[in-house]
Design an enzyme around this catalytic site. Structure first.
Site, PDB file in Angstrom:
ATOM      1  N   LYS A 130      18.850  12.522 -11.034  1.00  0.00           N
ATOM      2  CA  LYS A 130      17.670  13.203 -11.435  1.00  0.00           C
ATOM      3  C   LYS A 130      16.358  12.998 -10.414  1.00  0.00           C
ATOM      4  CE  LYS A 130      15.221  10.408 -13.091  1.00  0.00           C
ATOM      5  NZ  LYS A 130      13.748  11.063 -12.401  1.00  0.00           N
ATOM      6  N   GLY A 180      13.938   4.312  -4.497  1.00  0.00           N
ATOM      7  CA  GLY A 180      12.391   4.641  -5.290  1.00  0.00           C
ATOM      8  C   GLY A 180      12.099   2.889  -5.098  1.00  0.00           C
ATOM      9  N   SER A 181      10.922   3.596  -5.674  1.00  0.00           N
ATOM     10  CA  SER A 181      10.466   1.707  -6.035  1.00  0.00           C
ATOM     11  C   SER A 181      10.781   0.284  -6.480  1.00  0.00           C
ATOM     12  CB  SER A 181       9.302   1.732  -6.396  1.00  0.00           C
ATOM     13  OG  SER A 181       9.369   1.563  -7.458  1.00  0.00           O
ATOM     14  N   GLU A 209      17.886   1.733  -2.273  1.00  0.00           N
ATOM     15  CA  GLU A 209      17.231   2.108  -1.235  1.00  0.00           C
ATOM     16  C   GLU A 209      15.162   1.828  -1.568  1.00  0.00           C
ATOM     17  OE1 GLU A 209      18.513   2.068   1.487  1.00  0.00           O
ATOM     18  OE2 GLU A 209      19.998   3.152   1.194  1.00  0.00           O
ATOM     19  N   CYS A 219       8.967   5.388   2.457  1.00  0.00           N
ATOM     20  CA  CYS A 219       9.676   4.260   3.285  1.00  0.00           C
ATOM     21  C   CYS A 219       9.446   3.535   4.569  1.00  0.00           C
ATOM     22  CB  CYS A 219      10.643   3.766   2.309  1.00  0.00           C
ATOM     23  SG  CYS A 219      12.451   5.079   2.947  1.00  0.00           S
ATOM     24  N   GLU A 261       3.349  -2.849  -0.110  1.00  0.00           N
ATOM     25  CA  GLU A 261       3.255  -1.921   0.219  1.00  0.00           C
ATOM     26  C   GLU A 261       2.025  -0.783   0.320  1.00  0.00           C
ATOM     27  OE1 GLU A 261       6.373   0.306  -1.728  1.00  0.00           O
ATOM     28  OE2 GLU A 261       7.439   1.269   0.520  1.00  0.00           O
TER      29      GLU A 261
HETATM   30  P1  NAD Z   1       9.741   5.120  -8.170  1.00  0.00           P
HETATM   31  O1  NAD Z   1      10.362   4.117  -8.729  1.00  0.00           O
HETATM   32  O2  NAD Z   1       8.645   5.331  -9.357  1.00  0.00           O
HETATM   33  O3  NAD Z   1      10.357   6.691  -8.749  1.00  0.00           O
HETATM   34  C1  NAD Z   1      11.197   6.738  -8.212  1.00  0.00           C
HETATM   35  C2  NAD Z   1      12.386   7.830  -9.332  1.00  0.00           C
HETATM   36  O4  NAD Z   1      12.634   6.853 -10.406  1.00  0.00           O
HETATM   37  C3  NAD Z   1      12.448   8.931  -9.789  1.00  0.00           C
HETATM   38  O5  NAD Z   1      12.813   9.930 -10.198  1.00  0.00           O
HETATM   39  C4  NAD Z   1      11.361   7.821 -11.338  1.00  0.00           C
HETATM   40  O6  NAD Z   1      12.172   8.787 -12.298  1.00  0.00           O
HETATM   41  C5  NAD Z   1      12.262   7.200 -11.844  1.00  0.00           C
HETATM   42  N1  NAD Z   1      12.368   6.162 -12.298  1.00  0.00           N
HETATM   43  C6  NAD Z   1      10.923   6.105 -12.844  1.00  0.00           C
HETATM   44  N2  NAD Z   1      11.097   4.812 -13.659  1.00  0.00           N
HETATM   45  C7  NAD Z   1      12.090   4.736 -14.166  1.00  0.00           C
HETATM   46  C8  NAD Z   1      12.409   3.626 -14.854  1.00  0.00           C
HETATM   47  N3  NAD Z   1      12.194   2.834 -15.884  1.00  0.00           N
HETATM   48  N4  NAD Z   1      14.344   4.233 -15.181  1.00  0.00           N
HETATM   49  C9  NAD Z   1      15.037   4.993 -14.299  1.00  0.00           C
HETATM   50  N5  NAD Z   1      14.092   5.663 -13.679  1.00  0.00           N
HETATM   51  C10 NAD Z   1      13.119   5.967 -13.167  1.00  0.00           C
HETATM   52  O7  NAD Z   1       9.359   5.641  -7.082  1.00  0.00           O
HETATM   53  P2  NAD Z   1       8.835   6.773  -6.297  1.00  0.00           P
HETATM   54  O8  NAD Z   1       6.794   6.719  -6.592  1.00  0.00           O
HETATM   55  O9  NAD Z   1       8.988   7.823  -6.808  1.00  0.00           O
HETATM   56  O10 NAD Z   1       9.175   6.430  -4.633  1.00  0.00           O
HETATM   57  C11 NAD Z   1       7.957   5.955  -4.091  1.00  0.00           C
HETATM   58  C12 NAD Z   1       8.918   4.478  -3.579  1.00  0.00           C
HETATM   59  O11 NAD Z   1       9.952   5.213  -3.124  1.00  0.00           O
HETATM   60  C13 NAD Z   1       8.085   3.361  -2.175  1.00  0.00           C
HETATM   61  O12 NAD Z   1       8.237   2.416  -2.850  1.00  0.00           O
HETATM   62  C14 NAD Z   1       9.027   4.154  -1.620  1.00  0.00           C
HETATM   63  O13 NAD Z   1       9.844   2.851  -0.320  1.00  0.00           O
HETATM   64  C15 NAD Z   1      10.097   4.301  -1.972  1.00  0.00           C
HETATM   65  N6  NAD Z   1      11.271   4.778  -0.950  1.00  0.00           N
HETATM   66  C16 NAD Z   1      12.534   4.075  -0.534  1.00  0.00           C
HETATM   67  C17 NAD Z   1      13.559   4.589   0.462  1.00  0.00           C
HETATM   68  C18 NAD Z   1      14.751   3.720   0.710  1.00  0.00           C
HETATM   69  O14 NAD Z   1      15.282   4.580   1.249  1.00  0.00           O
HETATM   70  N7  NAD Z   1      14.658   3.090   0.800  1.00  0.00           N
HETATM   71  C19 NAD Z   1      13.001   5.775   0.857  1.00  0.00           C
HETATM   72  C20 NAD Z   1      12.150   6.999  -0.530  1.00  0.00           C
HETATM   73  C21 NAD Z   1      11.687   5.885  -0.935  1.00  0.00           C
END
Ligand code: NAD
Length: 481
Positions: A173, A227-228, A249, A283, A385
């Protein structure tokens, strides 16, 4: 197979358009570049049905054959590198050179994963009183991979590679901002000849609803999320009464420490790369720079020079070093951090404001590369961040105390250390509470090394010999002879 470009749902080996679509925009211009299928909860159920049905045969397929599909996919990705890089830049905004690097990194990760399946060894333990014991490694089972927009190719492919190599079937996804590069990569990987149901792709503008449907089904054995931290912790809590594996992650708040004996030219180049790549939306981006008082002026002068040379613009244009932030909300967070720091006494050495393009069509959320001096721990930027092109500089005098300062965060993803005295470097990296550390190295993420965070940055690892364990269960077998 549908050739409609909005047929971005892959379910049971078939590309589908879905009941409706959502728009995808170029973040540099905010103009429409395409549509992606908006998966429904019925699509999610169909995807899980397919992943479950395909699992027994896929786990029974020998690891060399599984690896063969991944190697073929990597070759296809290398061949399509230019097209994929252009698509990645159009959706995410990063400079084309960075997109090319990311696509190549995705192919390398698939190649690494292809071989790791053959090395998913178990263990034989020495005979105890009754007999010997075995530890068998067995694929975890149907998994949901959720990925972000900031590295939409590499974050997606590292999950696909390791899961498939381990013998697990997968539903991916991707982020709603970058569904087209995800679909293009999944298409190439699937076209390597994967059996139907091994890999599904669900693009969606309503992630919570779609993911909620999958989480409610006990057949889903694992979630692998990048993600976040906020969303990741929510997923962890959502496992509720029915525990399933969750690898996370998440966000970072990376420190970089520059000791007085660092090579300042090399450190300035490395810090510029580790801060401003992807407009600071990594990240692993440096979020706090700690510089020894004796070299502070010399280093900051070099950094200012480098920041001034960075060209902001559309990622697809030659010479662009910094593209737009992904959206207005991202820009507002950056502005909030800078305003708060300045109000509390920080000095803007360069940047510190939105970037104004000469060309009206660049309507995206651009911010100038920024360096802030005299930053202290009471400012929001030292706690959260930023995810933007802002480098806050702290000064330190005590080589041990600075490690405590670097560790004073809820995050623990990446850290950077610059210097030459080996004992000091060793003492420092030993004490840093971060999962990934670059020593005079701005790019510490490699397929050969385990990648992941401590504390609120995550759990489990991707990459290295540890990566495949994320998709394997340990099964203990005790014999009585
Ligand atoms: P996000 O958490 O908003 O979204 C990430 C993913 O989660 C997307 O696919 C999104 O559609 C999905 N998502 C959002 N809300 C959801 C919910 N309620 N239930 C299920 N899925 C949901 O993050 P973002 O803005 O896309 O990415 C940026 C963040 O990701 C930053 O905090 C960054 O540090 C982190 N990140 C971490 C790594 C790592 O490897 N540690 C790598 C890249 C990015």
């Amino acid at each position: 197979m549908s050739s409609d470009p909005s047929a971005t749902l892959l379910i049971d080996g078939e590309w589908r358009t879905g009941a409706s679509t959502f728009e995808v925009a170029d973040p540099a211009t905010t103009e429409l570049i395409g549509h992606a299928a908006d998966a429904t909860t019925a699509d999610a159920r169909a995807a899980l049905d397919a992943a479950c049905a395909a699992f027994p045969a896929w786990r029974g397929t020998d690891a060399e054959t599984r690896g063969g599909y991944l190697r073929a996919a990597a070759t296809a990705i290398r061949a399509e590198r230019e097209t994929l890089a252009a698509l990645l830049t159009s959706e995410n905004g990063k400079p084309l050179a960075e997109s090319r690097g990311e696509v190549l990194g995705a192919a390398r990760m698939l190649e690494w994963s292809a071989e790791e399946g053959r090395r998913a060894y178990g263990k034989v333990t020495p005979p105890a009183a009754n007999g010997p014991g075995l530890t068998l490694m067995t694929p975890v089972g149907p998994t949901l991979a959720i990925t972000p927009w900031n590295f939409p190719a590499s974050m997606l492919v590292r999950k696909i590679g390791l899961a498939l190599a381990a013998g697990t079937t997968l539903i991916v996804k991707p982020a709603e901002q970058t569904p087209l590069i995800a679909a293009a990569l999944v298409r190439l990987i699937n076209d390597a000849g994967l059996p139907a149901g091994v890999l599904q792709n669900l693009t969606s503008s309503r992630p919570a609803e779609l993911v909620g449907e999958l989480l409610a089904d006990p057949r889903l054995r694992k979630i692998s999320f990048t993600g976040s931290t906020e969303v990741g912790l929510g997923l962890l809590r959502s496992t509720g009464e029915r525990l399933r594996r969750v690898s996370l992650e998440m966000g970072g708040h990376s420190p970089a420490i520059v000791f007085a004996d660092a090579d300042l030219d090399a450190a300035a180049a490395a810090i510029t790369a580790a801060k401003f790549t992807n407009a600071g939306q990594s990240c692993t981006a440096i979020n706090r720079l700690f510089v020894h008082r004796d070299v502070r002026e010399d280093l900051v002068a070099r950094l200012e020079e480098k920041a001034a040379a960075l060209r902001v613009g559309h990622g697809a244009e030659d010479g662009t070093n910094i593209g737009p932030l992904i959206d207005q909300a991202g820009l507002e967070k950056v502005e909030r951090h800078v305003k708060d720091a300045v109000a509390k006494g920080a000095r803007v050495l360069c940047g510190g404001k939105r970037w104004t393009p000469e060309r009206a069509e660049l309507k995206g959320a651009f911010y100038e590369p920024t360096i802030l001096a005299d930053v202290d721990h009471g400012m929001a930027i030292s706690q959260e961040e930023t995810f933007g092109p802002v480098l806050p500089v702290f000064t330190f005098e005590d080589d041990d105390a600075v490690v405590d300062q670097a560790n004073a965060t809820a995050y623990g993803l990446a850290a950077y250390v610059f210097g030459s005295d080996f004992r000091r470097l060793w003492r420092t990296l030993d004490r840093l509470e971060f999962g990934v550390i670059g020593v005079n190295e701005p790019a510490p993420v490699r397929p050969e090394l385990p990648f992941g965070g401590m504390k609120n940055s995550g759990q489990e690892r991707e990459g290295g010999s540890e990566g495949i364990e994320g998709y394997l269960e340990h099964k203990a077998v005790a014999f009585k002879l």
